[in-house]
Enzyme design. Structure first.
Site, PDB file in Angstrom:
ATOM      1  N   GLY A   1      23.948  19.709  59.001  1.00 58.06           N
ATOM      2  CA  GLY A   1      25.142  20.264  58.377  1.00 58.06           C
ATOM      3  C   GLY A   1      24.746  21.071  57.162  1.00 58.06           C
ATOM      4  N   GLY A   2      25.681  21.821  56.658  1.00 61.44           N
ATOM      5  CA  GLY A   2      25.428  22.637  55.484  1.00 61.44           C
ATOM      6  C   GLY A   2      25.253  21.805  54.227  1.00 61.44           C
ATOM      7  CB  SER A   3      24.260  22.883  50.859  1.00 59.36           C
ATOM      8  OG  SER A   3      24.112  22.313  49.588  1.00 59.36           O
ATOM      9  CB  SER A   4      27.816  20.100  49.267  1.00 58.01           C
ATOM     10  OG  SER A   4      26.925  20.328  48.198  1.00 58.01           O
ATOM     11  CB  SER A   5      28.111  18.985  55.122  1.00 61.74           C
ATOM     12  OG  SER A   5      26.828  18.497  55.477  1.00 61.74           O
ATOM     13  N   GLY A   6      27.781  16.142  53.259  1.00 56.47           N
ATOM     14  CA  GLY A   6      27.856  14.687  53.283  1.00 56.47           C
ATOM     15  C   GLY A   6      26.768  14.005  54.088  1.00 56.47           C
ATOM     16  CE  LYS A   7      22.507  18.010  55.461  1.00 55.48           C
ATOM     17  NZ  LYS A   7      23.344  18.682  54.455  1.00 55.48           N
ATOM     18  CB  THR A   8      22.351  12.686  51.333  1.00 53.94           C
ATOM     19  OG1 THR A   8      21.566  13.872  51.540  1.00 53.94           O
ATOM     20  CG2 THR A   8      21.514  11.651  50.602  1.00 53.94           C
TER      21      THR A   8
ATOM     22  CG  ASP B   1      17.798  18.152  49.767  1.00 54.49           C
ATOM     23  OD1 ASP B   1      17.701  19.370  50.031  1.00 54.49           O
ATOM     24  OD2 ASP B   1      18.886  17.590  49.557  1.00 54.49           O
TER      25      ASP B   1
END
Length: 178
Positions: free
Chosen positions: A10-17, A37
């Site tokens: 997913g894109g940056s800041s999508s909630g993956k982490t 990252d």
């Protein structure tokens, strides 16, 4: 065959982490969580600027060079090797090249590692608001990546973090693993 890898794209800041951390809490057994990252942070400072490594434009556009790609190939091979060696791995990725990025992973994985491919979607305005709240991302990155990272990518499952929290997403994903 049991699921050995879960790839969250997913894109940056999508909630993956956040989802990856929740997956570690809800999945049975021990799962490693590895992120793009982590890879970028491991690069020497000289490759976090300039044409050979990774660069972040003022508008949030990300560009990568030849040396980045060479090291990324080794990184991917190493992550896959851990899965082959018996570690179960959650990968938190941003497929900047959409299907082309997934193809690099597929080449390394071959047909002997069971992978659940998960699309982590998030509406661009929601991701942009998260990005602004984080303060550690270049403005524009989240909105610019929200859709392109999914272009042509084949998933076994998708979640939408604008509609569901990370734990709910993790539980839905965990229900699709063996």
């Amino acid at each position: 065959m049991k699921t050995q890898m879960i790839v969250l794209n997913g894109g940056s800041s999508s909630g993956k982490t956040s989802i990856a951390q929740c997956l570690q809490a809800v999945l049975p057994g021990s799962w490693l969580s590895l992120s793009v990252d982590t890879f970028v942070d491991a690069l020497p400072a000289s490759l976090r600027e300039g044409d050979a490594g990774i660069g972040f434009a003022p508008d949030g556009t990300v560009a990568v060079g030849a040396e980045f790609r060479r090291l990324e190939e080794a990184w991917i091979a190493g992550v896959v090797a851990m899965a082959r060696a018996g570690a179960r791995v959650v990968v938190d990725e941003v497929f900047l090249g959409g299907a082309e990025s997934q193809a690099r992973w597929l080449k390394a994985i071959g047909d002997d590692v069971e992978v659940l491919w998960v699309g982590v979607r998030c509406a661009a305005p929601v991701a942009a608001a998260r990005e602004a709240g984080r303060g550690d991302r270049t403005a524009g990155m989240a909105a610019g990546q929200a859709e392109p990272v999914h272009e042509g990518v084949r998933y076994g499952f998708e979640v939408d973090t604008a509609r569901s929290g990370p734990m709910e997403c993790a539980r839905l994903i965990a229900a699709r693993t063996e």
